[in-house]
Design a protein around this motif. Structure first.
Motif, mmCIF file in Angstrom:
data_model
loop_
_atom_site.group_PDB
_atom_site.id
_atom_site.type_symbol
_atom_site.label_atom_id
_atom_site.label_comp_id
_atom_site.label_asym_id
_atom_site.label_seq_id
_atom_site.Cartn_x
_atom_site.Cartn_y
_atom_site.Cartn_z
ATOM 1 N N GLU A 1 -33.512 -16.199 74.505
ATOM 2 C CA GLU A 1 -34.709 -16.655 75.228
ATOM 3 C C GLU A 1 -35.381 -15.501 75.986
ATOM 4 O O GLU A 1 -36.603 -15.373 76.016
ATOM 5 C CB GLU A 1 -34.343 -17.767 76.231
ATOM 6 N N LEU A 2 -34.521 -14.685 76.597
ATOM 7 C CA LEU A 2 -35.025 -13.554 77.371
ATOM 8 C C LEU A 2 -35.843 -12.615 76.490
ATOM 9 O O LEU A 2 -36.957 -12.222 76.837
ATOM 10 C CB LEU A 2 -33.857 -12.803 78.026
ATOM 11 N N ASN A 3 -35.263 -12.298 75.312
ATOM 12 C CA ASN A 3 -35.975 -11.401 74.395
ATOM 13 C C ASN A 3 -37.309 -11.973 73.938
ATOM 14 O O ASN A 3 -38.309 -11.274 73.878
ATOM 15 C CB ASN A 3 -35.105 -11.105 73.169
ATOM 16 N N SER A 4 -37.259 -13.302 73.637
ATOM 17 C CA SER A 4 -38.526 -13.837 73.126
ATOM 18 C C SER A 4 -39.543 -13.949 74.256
ATOM 19 O O SER A 4 -40.748 -13.773 74.039
ATOM 20 C CB SER A 4 -38.323 -15.148 72.352
ATOM 21 N N LEU A 5 -39.068 -14.212 75.492
ATOM 22 C CA LEU A 5 -40.010 -14.249 76.617
ATOM 23 C C LEU A 5 -40.630 -12.868 76.827
ATOM 24 O O LEU A 5 -41.841 -12.718 76.998
ATOM 25 C CB LEU A 5 -39.316 -14.712 77.907
ATOM 26 N N ARG A 6 -39.768 -11.828 76.768
ATOM 27 C CA ARG A 6 -40.277 -10.464 76.981
ATOM 28 C C ARG A 6 -41.325 -10.123 75.917
ATOM 29 O O ARG A 6 -42.399 -9.614 76.231
ATOM 30 C CB ARG A 6 -39.136 -9.453 76.940
ATOM 31 N N ALA A 7 -40.974 -10.473 74.655
ATOM 32 C CA ALA A 7 -41.917 -10.173 73.572
ATOM 33 C C ALA A 7 -43.232 -10.912 73.787
ATOM 34 O O ALA A 7 -44.328 -10.353 73.639
ATOM 35 C CB ALA A 7 -41.314 -10.553 72.224
ATOM 36 N N ILE B 1 -38.549 -10.207 84.430
ATOM 37 C CA ILE B 1 -37.594 -9.923 83.349
ATOM 38 C C ILE B 1 -36.323 -9.261 83.906
ATOM 39 O O ILE B 1 -35.192 -9.635 83.558
ATOM 40 C CB ILE B 1 -38.251 -9.036 82.269
ATOM 41 N N THR B 2 -36.526 -8.299 84.804
ATOM 42 C CA THR B 2 -35.369 -7.636 85.420
ATOM 43 C C THR B 2 -34.525 -8.626 86.230
ATOM 44 O O THR B 2 -33.290 -8.642 86.153
ATOM 45 C CB THR B 2 -35.856 -6.509 86.354
ATOM 46 N N GLN B 3 -35.237 -9.478 86.983
ATOM 47 C CA GLN B 3 -34.535 -10.473 87.800
ATOM 48 C C GLN B 3 -33.682 -11.394 86.937
ATOM 49 O O GLN B 3 -32.539 -11.704 87.268
ATOM 50 C CB GLN B 3 -35.562 -11.347 88.528
ATOM 51 N N ILE B 4 -34.282 -11.839 85.842
ATOM 52 C CA ILE B 4 -33.544 -12.756 84.953
ATOM 53 C C ILE B 4 -32.316 -12.052 84.390
ATOM 54 O O ILE B 4 -31.220 -12.615 84.330
ATOM 55 C CB ILE B 4 -34.443 -13.253 83.805
ATOM 56 N N THR B 5 -32.506 -10.802 83.989
ATOM 57 C CA THR B 5 -31.373 -10.045 83.439
ATOM 58 C C THR B 5 -30.247 -9.958 84.476
ATOM 59 O O THR B 5 -29.087 -10.194 84.166
ATOM 60 C CB THR B 5 -31.837 -8.625 83.053
ATOM 61 N N GLU B 6 -30.657 -9.632 85.719
ATOM 62 C CA GLU B 6 -29.666 -9.478 86.777
ATOM 63 C C GLU B 6 -29.043 -10.812 87.184
ATOM 64 O O GLU B 6 -27.830 -10.953 87.233
ATOM 65 C CB GLU B 6 -30.315 -8.852 88.032
ATOM 66 N N ASN B 7 -29.915 -11.780 87.460
ATOM 67 C CA ASN B 7 -29.436 -13.009 88.102
ATOM 68 C C ASN B 7 -29.003 -14.100 87.129
ATOM 69 O O ASN B 7 -28.210 -14.957 87.485
ATOM 70 C CB ASN B 7 -30.510 -13.562 89.040
ATOM 71 N N ASN C 1 -42.710 -19.571 92.958
ATOM 72 C CA ASN C 1 -41.957 -20.360 91.973
ATOM 73 C C ASN C 1 -41.087 -19.494 91.075
ATOM 74 O O ASN C 1 -39.926 -19.810 90.824
ATOM 75 C CB ASN C 1 -42.913 -21.186 91.114
ATOM 76 N N ILE C 2 -41.666 -18.420 90.624
ATOM 77 C CA ILE C 2 -40.902 -17.560 89.729
ATOM 78 C C ILE C 2 -39.690 -16.977 90.439
ATOM 79 O O ILE C 2 -38.582 -16.943 89.902
ATOM 80 C CB ILE C 2 -41.777 -16.420 89.184
ATOM 81 N N ARG C 3 -39.906 -16.561 91.660
ATOM 82 C CA ARG C 3 -38.784 -15.948 92.368
ATOM 83 C C ARG C 3 -37.714 -16.959 92.750
ATOM 84 O O ARG C 3 -36.532 -16.675 92.677
ATOM 85 C CB ARG C 3 -39.289 -15.171 93.570
ATOM 86 N N LEU C 4 -38.186 -18.123 93.128
ATOM 87 C CA LEU C 4 -37.191 -19.160 93.423
ATOM 88 C C LEU C 4 -36.362 -19.434 92.171
ATOM 89 O O LEU C 4 -35.163 -19.602 92.208
ATOM 90 C CB LEU C 4 -37.878 -20.450 93.881
ATOM 91 N N MET C 5 -37.064 -19.455 91.059
ATOM 92 C CA MET C 5 -36.408 -19.794 89.802
ATOM 93 C C MET C 5 -35.434 -18.707 89.353
ATOM 94 O O MET C 5 -34.428 -18.982 88.762
ATOM 95 C CB MET C 5 -37.500 -19.966 88.744
ATOM 96 N N THR C 6 -35.771 -17.469 89.625
ATOM 97 C CA THR C 6 -34.988 -16.397 89.006
ATOM 98 C C THR C 6 -34.044 -15.657 89.951
ATOM 99 O O THR C 6 -33.362 -14.740 89.520
ATOM 100 C CB THR C 6 -35.937 -15.359 88.363
ATOM 101 N N THR C 7 -34.018 -16.012 91.221
ATOM 102 C CA THR C 7 -33.083 -15.293 92.104
ATOM 103 C C THR C 7 -31.711 -15.940 92.147
ATOM 104 O O THR C 7 -30.741 -15.329 92.561
ATOM 105 C CB THR C 7 -33.614 -15.211 93.546
#
Ligand code: PHE
Length: 459
Positions: free
Chosen positions: A174-180, A152-158, A93-99
């Protein structure tokens, strides 16, 4: 290429021939690798949707795993399969979501972005909840924060890099708060796991002070050893030194130097065990008495000599109540320039009183040993009947203790002592016999059978 080609999830679990947890782990690793390969190939949007449906849609891989694997697995593997399936689902699920770039996922505004991140956070939360040890946690940490292909890397890239300038701030926030959130949650979980591990270890290793200790029976010295020590104590108090010798001797030390030549009849009474040595070697035997130590000592040392020699000796006797092929002796030797028969007699009488008690009387009876002249047997008055006659003393009133005598001058010839200048006495007592007499033990074999019921009687 068809996504269904050789899809193992279409096969019932028993038919896969997997019987242990390692096999299950490998199976799921393969599935993840297949999924990543499919994803990499799914460059085109339409293709991507087929991949998504195959791996996560209704009737897709997860559902088949439930039906064909989890439900058909043997009881011992079912929980593991269940857990692996959960892991696989969130991995997919995560990969489908973030690629896919967000636009392709149909996400065009900040609310939708926020909703997507909420989904991610929920997935993360439930994954982290399933981590029960450091290993699980490590795997999750790489899956989410890993530099190369973590979420996190995938989201940044994709998502971030491909997004429209208007959505970028929202995604970035959102990305920052998710990472935190991920970092603090992992940190917290980490602490919980190690605290749990620690208290589990503490509980495991807790010492229950109320338990009774291990009761190790304390051994005691064997009666033979006790008798050795008793004899040593008496002679040490008279100024004798204790020396020990070898149990393997040459015929020279055991016989010849003790004035027992090759064909002397005394050798018949002392038949022993000879060592089986290569032809041509000097013969060796197990000593039949401790007397060879008289010779060794006098060879090494000039008078005055006052020694006792406790040790084991051997004879070719058949075992019975008074015989054993191995038994124990204490040899005694005193040589000086002024030793008289009187001193010899006084010493022996002192020993007998110390060993058997002050009431014991001593008698010297003529005897014969090739290495003493005159030779005697030392008798003690019977300590059972006091001399009036009983079964122990065979109604003679006396009990034979050991052999002794004045050292035969011939022996001095073998050790280069001047027989005109020196004189001395020697004795050789059987420790087993003395113990038997003193403690009323009717069978010498009891000493060697090591039956604790016997040994325990002499603490
Ligand atoms: N060696 C003798 C034996 O074993 C005992 C003995 C020792 C006798 C010393 C006299 C002097 O029978």
């Amino acid at each position: 290429m068809s996504l269904d080609a050789q899809d193992p999830t279409r096969t019932d679990f028993p038919a896969l021939g997997i019987s242990d947890s390692a096999g299950v782990g490998f199976l799921f690793e393969q599935l993840k690798a297949r999924f990543l390969a499919d994803l990499a190939r799914a460059a085109a949007h339409s293709e991507w949707e087929r991949v998504r449906d195959h791996w996560s849609g209704a009737g897709g891989v997860p559902q088949r795993i439930a039906a064909n694997w989890v439900h058909q697995a043997p009881d011992n593997l079912r929980p593991l399969l269940f857990r692996e399936r959960e892991n696989l689902i969130s991995f997919i699920n995560i990969r489908l979501m973030t690629t896919q770039p967000l636009k392709q996922l149909g996400i065009v505004n900040a609310e939708q972005v926020a909703a997507r991140f909420r989904d991610l956070r929920n997935i993360f939360d439930s994954e982290i909840e399933r981590c029960i040890d450091e290993v699980d946690l490590g795997i999750d940490k790489t899956a989410w924060l890993g530099r190369k292909s973590g979420v996190i890397t995938q989201i940044t890239e994709n998502w971030l890099k491909t997004s429209s300038p208007e959505l970028k701030p929202a995604i970035g926030k959102e990305l920052n708060s998710l990472r935190a959130h991920i970092e603090t949650t992992i940190e917290g979980r980490q602490q919980k796991i190690s605290a749990a591990a620690e208290s589990a270890a503490l509980a495991r290793e807790r010492v229950d002070l109320s338990l009774p200790g291990v009761d190790r029976p304390i051994g005691s010295r064997h009666l033979i050893r006790q008798t050795f020590e008793e004899i040593e104590r008496i002679f040490l108090s008279l100024g004798f030194a204790v020396v020990e010798g070898r149990e393997i001797e040459t015929p020279y030390y055991n016989f010849e130097a003790l004035n027992i030549p090759e064909h002397h009849p005394a050798r018949d009474m002392m038949d022993t065990f000879y060592l089986d040595l290569p032809p041509g070697s000097q013969p060796h035997l197990l000593r039949t008495h401790t007397s060879p130590m008289q010779i060794h000592t006098m060879e090494k040392q000039q008078p005055p000599v006052r020694i006792i020699v406790p040790g084991k000796v051997y004879r070719r006797d058949n075992p019975d109540a008074t015989h054993s092929y191995m038994f124990h002796q204490v040899e005694g030797l005193a040589v000086d320039t002024d030793i008289t028969f009187c001193e010899f007699k006084g010493t022996v009488e002192y020993f007998v009183r110390e060993f058997l008690g002050p009431a014991a009387k001593t008698r010297l009876r003529p005897s014969y040993f090739p290495f003493t002249e005159p030779s005697v047997e030392i008798d003690a008055s019977c300590f059972v009947c006091g001399g009036s006659g009983c079964r122990l003393c065979k109604f003679s009133g006396w009990i034979e203790l050991f052999g002794a005598g004045m050292v035969d001058p011939a022996v001095y010839g073998f050790v280069n002592y001047d027989s005109k200048r020196v004189s001395g006495y020697a004795f050789g007592m059987g420790v087993d016999r003395l113990s038997q007499l003193k403690y009323g033990i009717d069978d010498v074999q009891l000493f060697f059978q090591n039956d604790v019921r016997f040994l325990r009687q002499f603490p």
